[in-house]
Design a protein around this motif. Sequence first.
Motif, mmCIF file in Angstrom:
data_model
loop_
_atom_site.group_PDB
_atom_site.id
_atom_site.type_symbol
_atom_site.label_atom_id
_atom_site.label_comp_id
_atom_site.label_asym_id
_atom_site.label_seq_id
_atom_site.Cartn_x
_atom_site.Cartn_y
_atom_site.Cartn_z
ATOM 1 N N MET A 1 -4.237 6.409 138.721
ATOM 2 C CA MET A 1 -4.435 7.650 138.015
ATOM 3 C C MET A 1 -4.034 7.490 136.554
ATOM 4 N N THR A 2 -4.844 7.982 135.672
ATOM 5 C CA THR A 2 -4.533 7.903 134.251
ATOM 6 C C THR A 2 -4.358 9.299 133.693
ATOM 7 N N GLU A 3 -3.416 9.421 132.774
ATOM 8 C CA GLU A 3 -3.196 10.703 132.122
ATOM 9 C C GLU A 3 -4.053 10.786 130.881
ATOM 10 N N ASP A 4 -4.627 11.959 130.644
ATOM 11 C CA ASP A 4 -5.447 12.160 129.459
ATOM 12 C C ASP A 4 -4.599 12.852 128.403
ATOM 13 N N ASN A 5 -3.927 12.036 127.559
ATOM 14 C CA ASN A 5 -3.057 12.589 126.518
ATOM 15 C C ASN A 5 -3.844 13.057 125.310
ATOM 16 N N ASN A 6 -5.078 12.619 125.160
ATOM 17 C CA ASN A 6 -5.886 12.952 123.995
ATOM 18 C C ASN A 6 -6.903 14.021 124.386
ATOM 19 N N GLN A 7 -6.441 15.250 124.572
ATOM 20 C CA GLN A 7 -7.320 16.339 124.976
ATOM 21 C C GLN A 7 -8.247 16.702 123.826
ATOM 22 N N GLN A 8 -9.415 17.188 124.173
ATOM 23 C CA GLN A 8 -10.425 17.500 123.170
ATOM 24 C C GLN A 8 -10.512 19.003 122.938
ATOM 25 N N ALA A 9 -10.833 19.345 121.699
ATOM 26 C CA ALA A 9 -11.128 20.719 121.311
ATOM 27 C C ALA A 9 -12.411 20.662 120.503
ATOM 28 N N VAL A 10 -12.850 21.788 120.023
ATOM 29 C CA VAL A 10 -14.090 21.860 119.250
ATOM 30 C C VAL A 10 -13.769 22.490 117.897
ATOM 31 N N CYS A 11 -14.313 21.925 116.836
ATOM 32 C CA CYS A 11 -14.129 22.481 115.495
ATOM 33 C C CYS A 11 -14.745 23.880 115.454
ATOM 34 N N VAL A 12 -14.024 24.814 114.871
ATOM 35 C CA VAL A 12 -14.511 26.189 114.802
ATOM 36 C C VAL A 12 -15.622 26.351 113.773
ATOM 37 N N TYR A 13 -15.833 25.351 112.929
ATOM 38 C CA TYR A 13 -16.858 25.429 111.886
ATOM 39 C C TYR A 13 -18.118 24.629 112.231
ATOM 40 N N CYS A 14 -17.928 23.342 112.613
ATOM 41 C CA CYS A 14 -19.111 22.493 112.856
ATOM 42 C C CYS A 14 -19.358 22.223 114.328
ATOM 43 N N SER A 15 -18.467 22.653 115.200
ATOM 44 C CA SER A 15 -18.583 22.535 116.658
ATOM 45 C C SER A 15 -18.586 21.097 117.169
ATOM 46 N N LYS A 16 -18.052 20.164 116.399
ATOM 47 C CA LYS A 16 -17.932 18.768 116.836
ATOM 48 C C LYS A 16 -16.611 18.612 117.574
ATOM 49 N N PRO A 17 -16.541 17.664 118.505
ATOM 50 C CA PRO A 17 -15.293 17.450 119.256
ATOM 51 C C PRO A 17 -14.203 16.846 118.363
#
Length: 150
Positions: A1-17
Amino acid sequence: MTEDNNQQAVCVYCSKPIASDAVYCSYCGKEQKKETKLPSQWRLLILNLVCPGAGDWYLGAKLRALIIFLVVIGSLVAYCYDIVPVIQKAVNDAVLHGRMVSMNKLNDQISNNGWMYLFTISYIFSIIDSFFLLKNKKKELEESKTTSHE
């Protein structure tokens, strides 16, 4: 099992991850504003009923909250300091001399006290002040949203 420490969000302006803790978008370079959630009016009311000034403290106006708290509690302490001798004298007269003070006379002596009026007014002020502070915070938040999207 691997932990995902680098969670993703989305830019509020350009919508890129982007990374969820990113301050600036690595694609468009714009600052990512974190959504600020303000408390409800009911929460402020309950906080101020439990402890005068607590609503202002919760909204971040700590000095303002401290001043309100000290005025409310100080006026209550001063009121108690004024009425204790009046009640003590009435009790002593009743016990030692058998003289009963009428409740109307005692009530007049206790209720006509400026400290109680200050306590009541400052307690009510603490609630009203928190509502106005919340209103101003909401207005500032809306203005910052409109200026950041332009």
